[in-house]
Design an enzyme around this catalytic site. Structure first.
Site, PDB file in Angstrom:
ATOM      1  N   LYS A  29       0.831  -1.210   0.000  1.00  0.00           N
ATOM      2  CA  LYS A  29       0.000   0.000   0.000  1.00  0.00           C
ATOM      3  C   LYS A  29       0.869   1.264   0.000  1.00  0.00           C
ATOM      4  CE  LYS A  29      -3.090   0.555   3.455  1.00  0.00           C
ATOM      5  NZ  LYS A  29      -2.997   1.860   4.148  1.00  0.00           N
ATOM      6  N   ARG A  34       2.832   5.945  -3.288  1.00  0.00           N
ATOM      7  CA  ARG A  34       3.980   6.758  -3.725  1.00  0.00           C
ATOM      8  C   ARG A  34       4.219   6.611  -5.229  1.00  0.00           C
ATOM      9  NH1 ARG A  34       4.102   5.628   1.569  1.00  0.00           N
ATOM     10  NH2 ARG A  34       5.393   6.843   3.024  1.00  0.00           N
ATOM     11  N   GLY A 102      -5.391   7.771   5.639  1.00  0.00           N
ATOM     12  CA  GLY A 102      -4.508   8.748   6.263  1.00  0.00           C
ATOM     13  C   GLY A 102      -3.268   8.999   5.418  1.00  0.00           C
ATOM     14  N   SER A 178       6.885   8.984  12.439  1.00  0.00           N
ATOM     15  CA  SER A 178       5.832   8.857  11.428  1.00  0.00           C
ATOM     16  C   SER A 178       6.389   9.010  10.028  1.00  0.00           C
ATOM     17  CB  SER A 178       4.744   9.911  11.668  1.00  0.00           C
ATOM     18  OG  SER A 178       3.911   9.997  10.530  1.00  0.00           O
ATOM     19  N   GLN A 180       4.557   9.055   7.483  1.00  0.00           N
ATOM     20  CA  GLN A 180       3.648   9.948   6.750  1.00  0.00           C
ATOM     21  C   GLN A 180       4.086  11.394   6.908  1.00  0.00           C
ATOM     22  OE1 GLN A 180      -0.308   9.043   8.090  1.00  0.00           O
ATOM     23  NE2 GLN A 180      -0.346   7.069   7.051  1.00  0.00           N
ATOM     24  N   ASP A 330       1.786  -1.359  11.852  1.00  0.00           N
ATOM     25  CA  ASP A 330       0.447  -1.751  11.397  1.00  0.00           C
ATOM     26  C   ASP A 330       0.125  -3.203  11.736  1.00  0.00           C
ATOM     27  OD1 ASP A 330       0.024   0.777  10.355  1.00  0.00           O
ATOM     28  OD2 ASP A 330       0.715   0.239   8.352  1.00  0.00           O
ATOM     29  N   LYS A 357      -4.638   5.461  14.932  1.00  0.00           N
ATOM     30  CA  LYS A 357      -4.730   4.830  13.611  1.00  0.00           C
ATOM     31  C   LYS A 357      -6.195   4.867  13.157  1.00  0.00           C
ATOM     32  CE  LYS A 357      -0.375   3.900  13.079  1.00  0.00           C
ATOM     33  NZ  LYS A 357       0.376   4.660  12.089  1.00  0.00           N
ATOM     34  N   ARG A 361      -6.503   1.329  18.182  1.00  0.00           N
ATOM     35  CA  ARG A 361      -6.287  -0.120  18.031  1.00  0.00           C
ATOM     36  C   ARG A 361      -5.957  -0.829  19.339  1.00  0.00           C
ATOM     37  NH1 ARG A 361      -3.339  -0.013  12.035  1.00  0.00           N
ATOM     38  NH2 ARG A 361      -5.321   0.006  10.901  1.00  0.00           N
ATOM     39  N   ARG A 406      -7.779  -3.416   9.554  1.00  0.00           N
ATOM     40  CA  ARG A 406      -6.894  -4.366  10.232  1.00  0.00           C
ATOM     41  C   ARG A 406      -7.562  -4.988  11.470  1.00  0.00           C
ATOM     42  NH1 ARG A 406      -2.716  -3.780   6.829  1.00  0.00           N
ATOM     43  NH2 ARG A 406      -2.167  -1.651   6.273  1.00  0.00           N
TER      44      ARG A 406
HETATM   45  C1  S3P Z   1       2.440   4.746   6.287  1.00  0.00           C
HETATM   46  C2  S3P Z   1       2.985   5.089   7.486  1.00  0.00           C
HETATM   47  C3  S3P Z   1       2.441   4.630   8.775  1.00  0.00           C
HETATM   48  C4  S3P Z   1       1.490   3.455   8.610  1.00  0.00           C
HETATM   49  C5  S3P Z   1       0.532   3.668   7.484  1.00  0.00           C
HETATM   50  C6  S3P Z   1       1.274   3.857   6.176  1.00  0.00           C
HETATM   51  C7  S3P Z   1       3.067   5.275   5.045  1.00  0.00           C
HETATM   52  O1  S3P Z   1       1.734   5.673   9.382  1.00  0.00           O
HETATM   53  O2  S3P Z   1       0.776   3.233   9.810  1.00  0.00           O
HETATM   54  O3  S3P Z   1      -0.342   2.555   7.352  1.00  0.00           O
HETATM   55  O4  S3P Z   1       2.770   4.748   3.944  1.00  0.00           O
HETATM   56  O5  S3P Z   1       3.861   6.211   5.146  1.00  0.00           O
HETATM   57  P1  S3P Z   1       2.448   6.753  10.351  1.00  0.00           P
HETATM   58  O6  S3P Z   1       3.319   7.599   9.540  1.00  0.00           O
HETATM   59  O7  S3P Z   1       1.277   7.533  10.933  1.00  0.00           O
HETATM   60  O8  S3P Z   1       3.156   5.955  11.391  1.00  0.00           O
END
Ligand code: S3P
Length: 450
Positions: A29, A34, A102, A178, A180, A330, A357, A361, A406
């Protein structure tokens, strides 16, 4: 008229014998998101095979189209992206619907932050409760103007962001581990003059770094006493790529734990990403006694990949090292399920991030495990699970999945070694990341009841 897709779709899995077979899981994913974003910023045609065709990734594709990229899927399943070039994103005509995702939201906010456009982001009830302040703060420092919805001490969707052009280069130390947030800043840095730097005290998944370098961005990564220092040179020109997306280790986690807990099972999961920033669950399950062998290790599209041979195993509870949490963030819901089948206690801490999340969770898993007769202790930052030594859990509960894919898959797997059915109240969220989950589990010999 109510459409069938509007109604909850319950699911339970049961096993009346061992799980056996040879399967592949859908594409990663994180890498799929990306691929679409960077392909949309490259000039020319990027081709992607193995893209995850789940709702989260499709939300990213729709948003990139709304901002000017041409994205098509061929009949053979190859995706072709004609990008607009860094700096070329167009103002979307309507709000960008991020659904449950997210990753789409936070990374796309980064892209918009350094383009001269305004975009509004909306999402489902789960996403609309998640904190966006973690990206609003650094993107605001880069000059973007962001108006979010205030809610319970945090900033949430719906939100509107107007990018700064030129944006201001930033050096930013991540206050939370993070990927993200890291990626949002690096993506904003692509269209920012000068160098943009992220310092991560704790390493998180590094797909953005690998892929930015693969697309031709000038990027440096150095280790320092403060952590990893990642710098991207702005006003980048990205070159289109041909990408093969490896199987998602976060999806492989479900058949993996299923095979470990169903007596007599013996399965192979092919083509699974084993990037060290993602593969923490394999190490932990092996330390618990899980028989997981990595076969045919190779590199696919710049990512390490292996076929996983997984056999039923007698698991033992352990204290899971908290410093490994980002490499399996995750996977905790399904690790809690594995722990319920182990001999003794499994102690899992350092997991504050699990509370923000797709659902909380820790709370949702603790509640559901207790309803299935598994003793556990909820901590502010984790969970202690008292395993039943491989005996079937009592089960006999219906679990509220809280729009969390999940949670749904974890409890479906728990039902494979339960005396009474474990019913997931709504399996629709599984469409976000693993649309073939129930069919794949049936192919391994599980009985799925919808
Ligand atoms: C992800 C980063 C993670 C992960 C999410 C995917 C990504 O989140 O939990 O499912 O693709 O960068 P966080 O950056 O909030 O930890």
């Amino acid at each position: 008229m109510t459409h069938a897709a509007d109604l909850p779709q319950p699911l339970s899995l049961a096993a009346f014998g061992p799980l056996t077979g040879d399967v592949t899981v859908p594409g990663d994913k994180s890498i799929s998101h990306r691929s679409l974003m960077l392909g949309a910023l490259a000039v020319g045609e990027t081709r992607v095979t193995g893209l995850l065709e789940g709702e989260d990734v499709l939300a990213t594709a729709a948003a990139m189209r709304a901002m000017g990229a041409q994205i098509e899927r061929s009949e053979t399943g190859e995706w072709r992206i004609h990008g607009v070039g860094v700096g070329g994103l167009l103002q979307p005509a309507g709000a960008l619907d991020m659904g449950n995702s997210g990753t789409s939201t936070r990374l796309l906010m980064g892209l918009v932050a350094s383009h001269p456009i305004t975009a509004t982001f909306v999402g489902d009830a789960s996403l609309s409760g998640r904190p966006m302040g973690r990206v609003i703060t650094p993107l605001g420092m880069m000059g973007a103007t962001i108006t979010a919805t205030p809610g319970a001490g945090k900033q949430t969707l719906p939100l509107t962001i107007t990018g700064a052009c030129p944006a201001i280069p930033l050096t930013y130390t991540l206050p939370v581990a993070s990927a993200q947030v890291k990626s949002a800043i690096l993506l904003a840095g692509l269209n920012t003059p000068g160098d943009t730097t992220v310092i991560e005290p704790i390493a998180t998944r590094d797909h953005s770094e690998r892929m930015l370098a693969g697309f031709g961005a000038t990027l440096s990564v150095t280790e320092s006493p403060q952590g990893r220092i990642i710098t991207v040179r702005g006003e980048a020109e990205l070159k289109p790529q041909t990408i093969q997306v490896p199987g998602d280790p976060s999806s492989a986690a479900f058949p993996m734990v299923a095979a470990l807990i169903v007596p007599g099972s013996d399965i192979i999961i092919r083509n699974v990403g084993i990037n060290p920033t993602r593969a923490g669950l394999i190490t932990v399950l092996q330390a618990m006694g899980g028989r997981i062998d990595l076969l045919n290790q190779r590199t696919v599209g710049g990512e390490p990949v292996a076929d996983l041979h997984v056999r039923h195993s007698a698991l033992t509870g352990i204290e899971v090292p908290p410093e490994g949490a980002p490499s399996m963030i995750d996977e905790y819901p399904i690790l809690f399920v594995a722990a319920s089948q182990a001999q003794g206690r499994t102690i899992m801490r350092g997991l504050e991030e699990l509370r923000v999340k797709e659902s909380d969770r820790i709370a949702v898993m603790a509640h559901g495990l207790a309803a299935c007769g598994v003793a556990c202790e909820e901590l502010a930052d984790g969970l202690i699970v008292h395993g039943r030594g491989g005996d079937p859990v009592p089960g006999g509960a219906t679990i509220a999945t809280h729009l969390d894919h999940r949670i749904a898959m974890s409890f479906a797997v728990l039902g494979l070694n339960a005396a009474q059915p474990v019913i997931v109240d709504d399996a629709r969220p599984i469409q976000t990341s693993f649309p073939t989950f129930a069919a794949m589990m049936s192919g391994l010999g599980a009985t799925a009841r919808h």
